[in-house]
Design a protein around this motif. Structure first.
Motif, PDB file in Angstrom:
ATOM      1  N   LEU A 182      -1.315  -8.128   3.328  1.00 52.32           N
ATOM      2  CA  LEU A 182      -1.877  -8.068   1.980  1.00 52.32           C
ATOM      3  C   LEU A 182      -1.254  -9.143   1.111  1.00 52.32           C
ATOM      4  CD1 LEU A 182      -1.858  -4.222   1.439  1.00 52.32           C
ATOM      5  CD2 LEU A 182      -3.720  -5.639   2.247  1.00 52.32           C
ATOM      6  N   GLN A 207      -7.839  -2.943   8.141  1.00 52.66           N
ATOM      7  CA  GLN A 207      -6.431  -3.318   8.076  1.00 52.66           C
ATOM      8  C   GLN A 207      -5.550  -2.247   8.685  1.00 52.66           C
ATOM      9  OE1 GLN A 207      -6.611  -3.958   3.834  1.00 52.66           O
ATOM     10  NE2 GLN A 207      -6.052  -6.098   4.079  1.00 52.66           N
ATOM     11  N   ASP A 233      -7.757  -1.029   3.698  1.00 49.68           N
ATOM     12  CA  ASP A 233      -8.999  -0.443   4.188  1.00 49.68           C
ATOM     13  C   ASP A 233      -8.866  -0.070   5.659  1.00 49.68           C
ATOM     14  OD1 ASP A 233      -9.217  -2.836   5.623  1.00 49.68           O
ATOM     15  OD2 ASP A 233     -10.652  -3.721   4.226  1.00 49.68           O
ATOM     16  N   CYS A 269      -0.825   3.576   6.156  1.00 50.70           N
ATOM     17  CA  CYS A 269       0.154   2.595   5.672  1.00 50.70           C
ATOM     18  C   CYS A 269       1.225   2.321   6.720  1.00 50.70           C
ATOM     19  CB  CYS A 269       0.811   3.103   4.390  1.00 50.70           C
ATOM     20  SG  CYS A 269      -0.310   3.264   2.979  1.00 50.70           S
ATOM     21  N   ARG A 284      -4.176   1.326  -8.671  1.00 49.70           N
ATOM     22  CA  ARG A 284      -4.980   0.127  -8.963  1.00 49.70           C
ATOM     23  C   ARG A 284      -4.686  -0.993  -7.974  1.00 49.70           C
ATOM     24  NH1 ARG A 284      -3.689  -1.187 -15.070  1.00 49.70           N
ATOM     25  NH2 ARG A 284      -1.595  -0.767 -14.234  1.00 49.70           N
ATOM     26  N   ARG A 285      -3.502  -0.995  -7.370  1.00 47.49           N
ATOM     27  CA  ARG A 285      -3.123  -2.077  -6.453  1.00 47.49           C
ATOM     28  C   ARG A 285      -3.155  -1.632  -4.984  1.00 47.49           C
ATOM     29  NH1 ARG A 285      -1.120  -6.422  -8.934  1.00 47.49           N
ATOM     30  NH2 ARG A 285       0.024  -7.104  -7.102  1.00 47.49           N
ATOM     31  N   TYR A 286      -3.777  -0.491  -4.721  1.00 45.73           N
ATOM     32  CA  TYR A 286      -3.925  -0.053  -3.326  1.00 45.73           C
ATOM     33  C   TYR A 286      -5.222  -0.629  -2.773  1.00 45.73           C
ATOM     34  CZ  TYR A 286      -4.020   2.971   0.784  1.00 45.73           C
ATOM     35  OH  TYR A 286      -4.032   3.445   2.071  1.00 45.73           O
ATOM     36  N   ASP A 287      -5.149  -1.455  -1.737  1.00 44.62           N
ATOM     37  CA  ASP A 287      -6.352  -2.073  -1.182  1.00 44.62           C
ATOM     38  C   ASP A 287      -6.325  -2.110   0.347  1.00 44.62           C
ATOM     39  OD1 ASP A 287      -4.333  -3.896  -0.952  1.00 44.62           O
ATOM     40  OD2 ASP A 287      -5.338  -5.533  -2.006  1.00 44.62           O
ATOM     41  N   PRO A 289       0.820  -1.217   0.000  1.00 51.14           N
ATOM     42  CA  PRO A 289       0.000   0.000   0.000  1.00 51.14           C
ATOM     43  C   PRO A 289       0.853   1.266   0.000  1.00 51.14           C
ATOM     44  CG  PRO A 289      -0.852  -1.577   1.579  1.00 51.14           C
ATOM     45  CD  PRO A 289       0.457  -2.120   1.115  1.00 51.14           C
ATOM     46  N   SER A 321       3.859  -4.591  -7.399  1.00 44.77           N
ATOM     47  CA  SER A 321       3.376  -4.020  -8.648  1.00 44.77           C
ATOM     48  C   SER A 321       4.481  -3.971  -9.693  1.00 44.77           C
ATOM     49  CB  SER A 321       2.874  -2.602  -8.386  1.00 44.77           C
ATOM     50  OG  SER A 321       2.619  -1.941  -9.605  1.00 44.77           O
ATOM     51  N   LEU A 367      -9.676   6.254  -0.512  1.00 43.83           N
ATOM     52  CA  LEU A 367      -9.199   5.969  -1.857  1.00 43.83           C
ATOM     53  C   LEU A 367     -10.111   6.583  -2.909  1.00 43.83           C
ATOM     54  CD1 LEU A 367      -7.244   4.597  -3.779  1.00 43.83           C
ATOM     55  CD2 LEU A 367      -8.596   2.497  -3.554  1.00 43.83           C
ATOM     56  N   ARG A 368     -11.414   6.402  -2.762  1.00 41.55           N
ATOM     57  CA  ARG A 368     -12.345   6.986  -3.728  1.00 41.55           C
ATOM     58  C   ARG A 368     -12.275   8.509  -3.691  1.00 41.55           C
ATOM     59  NH1 ARG A 368     -17.882   3.321  -3.180  1.00 41.55           N
ATOM     60  NH2 ARG A 368     -16.986   1.365  -3.994  1.00 41.55           N
TER      61      ARG A 368
END
Length: 456
Positions: A448, A440, A437, A349, A432-435, A232, A453, A296-297
Motif C-alpha cells: 500500500l 491484496q 481489498d 491484514c 478513511r485510510r483503510y484500502d 490497514p 495516518s 469495509l462497507r
C-alpha cells in the motif's frame, strides 16, 4: 468446493471446532463488563470512580503482556502446532482465576485489592488464550472469503455465548441468593463455560492447517515496527479498539439501566435476549452483505446502525417499553455486523503482511489487536463509572442498588446511550485510510502507498 481459486474450503468440523473458543472469549468479554462494576459498587461498597479504575488497570496490563504472548506463540513448536497448546493451558488457567475474582473473600478496601489482583491474573491467562486463538484463522486458510465464513461461525457462537453468559449469569447470581454467595455461584458457572470453550477449541481444531513455518523478526521491537508499518492493520485496530470502549461502556451500564431507567432489575435478561436473538438471525444476512458490497462497507453500515440506535435510546425515559426493546434488537443487528466484519478483516491484514514480508508473525499482530481490544473493553466500564461518579451515584454494601437521585439516573441514561453511540460513530474516522481489498489480501500484491495516518 473453493471460496477463493485454488484455496480449499475448510471442513465444517474445523470451523465449528474453532468457533467453540468463543465460549471462553465471549464469557470473559461479557461477564466482567456486565457484573464486575455492580459487584464492586453494590456489594463490596467501592465508590463508582474507583470501581471503574479497578476494572481498567488490570486489563491495561494486556498492553504489555499480549504482544509478549503473541511472540511466544510465534516461536512455539510442538506436535500440536504453535497455537493449540495455549488454548488448553491458557483456557484452564483463565477458568480458575475467573472464579477467584468473585470469591468474595473480603469487602471494602481489602475486597477491592483482592479483585484487582485476581483480575490481573485472569487478564494474563486470557492473553495466553486469546492471542494464539485469534492468530489461527490467518494460518488455517489463505482464502479471503473463507476467513469470512470462519468468522461467521465464530461470531454466531460468540453472540450465543453473550446470550448465555450475559442473561444466565445474573439469573444464577439471583437464584443463589444474590450478594456474595450469588456472585460466587455465578463465577463458578462462568468458569465452566470457559473450560468447555477451551477444550472445544483445542480438540476441535485437531488436524487443522497450521500454515507453513516462516522466519519472524528477531526481536519484539522489530516485530512491533512491522506492525506499525502495516497501514490497514493500524487503522483497523484503532477503530475497533475505540468501538470496543464504546460498546463496553454500554455493557457496563446494562444492570444500572435496568435498575434506574427501566426500574426493573429483571430486565437485564430481557435486554440480553433482545440484543442477541436478532444477532443470531441476521448473521447470514451480514455475510451476504460483505460478499456483495465488501467487508469495509459492511463494517461501516453496521457501526452506523449502532450509533443511530444508541442515540435514539437516549429517549428511553419517555419511550414506551416495547419501543425500547425494539431499539435494543436493532442494536443487536448492528453489533453482529460490526463484530463479523472487524474480526474477518483482521486475518486479511495479517495474511497481506505475511505475503508482503515473507515472515510468519501472526501472533504479534493478534497480540497487539487483543491488547488493544481488551484495553478498550476495560476502558468502557471506566468511562461509565466516571459518568456515575460525575452524576452523584451512591454505592451500597447490601447486594442491591441504593435509591438514586434524578441526576444520578440521568447519568446512567447518558452513559448507557449517548456516550457509547458517539464513541462508536467517531471511531469510523480511522477507517478513511483503510484500502485493503480482496485481491491484496489474497495475493499480496504491491504494498500500500501513502504515509502513516496522522491520527495514529
Amino acid at each position: 468446493m473453493t471460496t477463493t481459486p485454488g484455496v480449499p474450503e475448510l471442513p465444517a468440523r474445523i470451523r465449528i471446532g474453532y468457533a467453540t473458543g468463543s465460549l471462553a472469549t465471549g464469557a470473559f468479554g461479557t461477564v466482567p463488563g456486565l457484573l464486575l462494576l455492580p459487584y464492586l459498587t453494590d456489594t463490596l461498597g467501592v465508590a463508582a470512580g474507583l470501581a471503574g479504575l479497578l476494572v481498567l488497570l488490570p486489563k491495561a496490563w494486556d498492553v504489555v503482556v499480549n504482544p509478549f504472548a503473541g511472540r511466544m506463540s510465534d516461536r512455539t513448536h510442538t506436535r500440536w502446532g504453535a497455537r493449540r497448546p495455549y488454548l488448553l493451558g491458557g483456557g484452564l488457567a483463565l477458568a480458575v482465576t475467573f472464579a477467584l475474582i468473585f470469591a468474595g473473600v473480603f469487602r471494602g478496601g481489602a475486597g477491592a485489592a483482592w479483585v484487582a489482583v485476581t483480575f490481573l491474573l485472569t487478564a494474563t491467562a486470557f492473553a495466553f488464550f486469546q492471542v494464539p486463538y485469534v492468530a489461527m484463522p490467518a494460518e488455517m486458510t489463505d482464502g479471503y472469503t473463507e476467513r469470512t465464513r470462519m468468522m461467521t461461525w465464530r461470531v454466531a457462537l460468540l453472540a450465543l455465548t453473550i446470550l448465555i453468559s450475559g442473561a444466565v449469569a445474573p439469573a444464577v447470581r439471583d437464584a443463589a441468593g444474590g450478594g456474595i454467595d450469588g456472585y460466587r455461584a455465578m463465577g463458578i458457572f462462568v468458569a465452566c463455560l470457559i473450560v468447555l470453550g477451551s477444550l472445544g477449541a483445542f480438540f476441535g481444531t485437531r488436524g487443522a492447517p497450521i500454515g507453513r513455518e516462516e522466519q519472524s523478526e528477531p526481536s519484539l521491537r522489530a516485530q512491533l515496527a512491522v506492525v506499525a508499518g502495516n497501514r490497514p492493520f493500524r487503522v483497523l485496530v484503532a477503530c475497533f479498539v475505540a468501538q470496543a470502549a464504546g460498546v463496553a461502556a454500554m455493557l457496563a451500564g446494562v444492570q444500572y439501566f435496568a435498575d434506574h431507567v427501566l426500574h426493573n432489575s429483571d430486565a437485564v435478561t430481557y435486554l440480553f435476549v433482545g440484543v442477541v436473538a436478532p444477532a443470531l438471525l441476521v448473521m447470514p444476512l451480514w455475510r451476504r452483505v460483505g460478499e456483495r458490497f465488501g467487508k469495509l462497507r459492511g463494517y461501516v453500515s453496521a457501526s452506523l446502525l449502532i450509533t443511530v440506535t444508541t442515540l435514539t435510546l437516549g429517549l428511553s425515559a419517555v419511550l414506551p417499553t416495547p419501543a425500547v426493546y425494539a431499539l435494543i434488537a436493532l442494536l443487536g443487528v448492528g453489533y453482529a455486523g460490526q463484530q463479523l466484519f472487524g474480526l474477518s478483516m483482521l486475518p486479511d491484514c495479517i495474511a497481506y503482511d505475511t505475503k508482503r514480508t515473507g515472515r510468519r508473525q501472526a501472533g504479534v499482530f493478534t497480540g497487539v489487536w487483543t491488547a488493544g481490544e481488551t484495553f478498550g473493553l476495560a476502558l468502557g466500564p471506566q468511562i461509565f463509572g466516571l459518568m456515575l461518579q460525575l452524576f452523584g451515584y451512591k454505592s451500597s454494601t447490601t447486594g442491591h442498588a441504593a435509591p438514586q437521585s434524578d441526576l444520578a439516573e440521568l447519568g446512567v441514561l447518558l452513559g448507557f446511550t449517548v456516550v457509547p453511540g458517539v464513541i462508536v460513530g467517531l471511531a469510523l474516522l480511522f477507517l478513511r485510510r483503510y484500502d485493503l481489498d480482496a485481491e491484496q489480501a489474497d495475493q499480496g500484491v504491491a504494498a500500500l502507498q501513502g504515509s502513516p495516518s496522522p491520527a495514529l
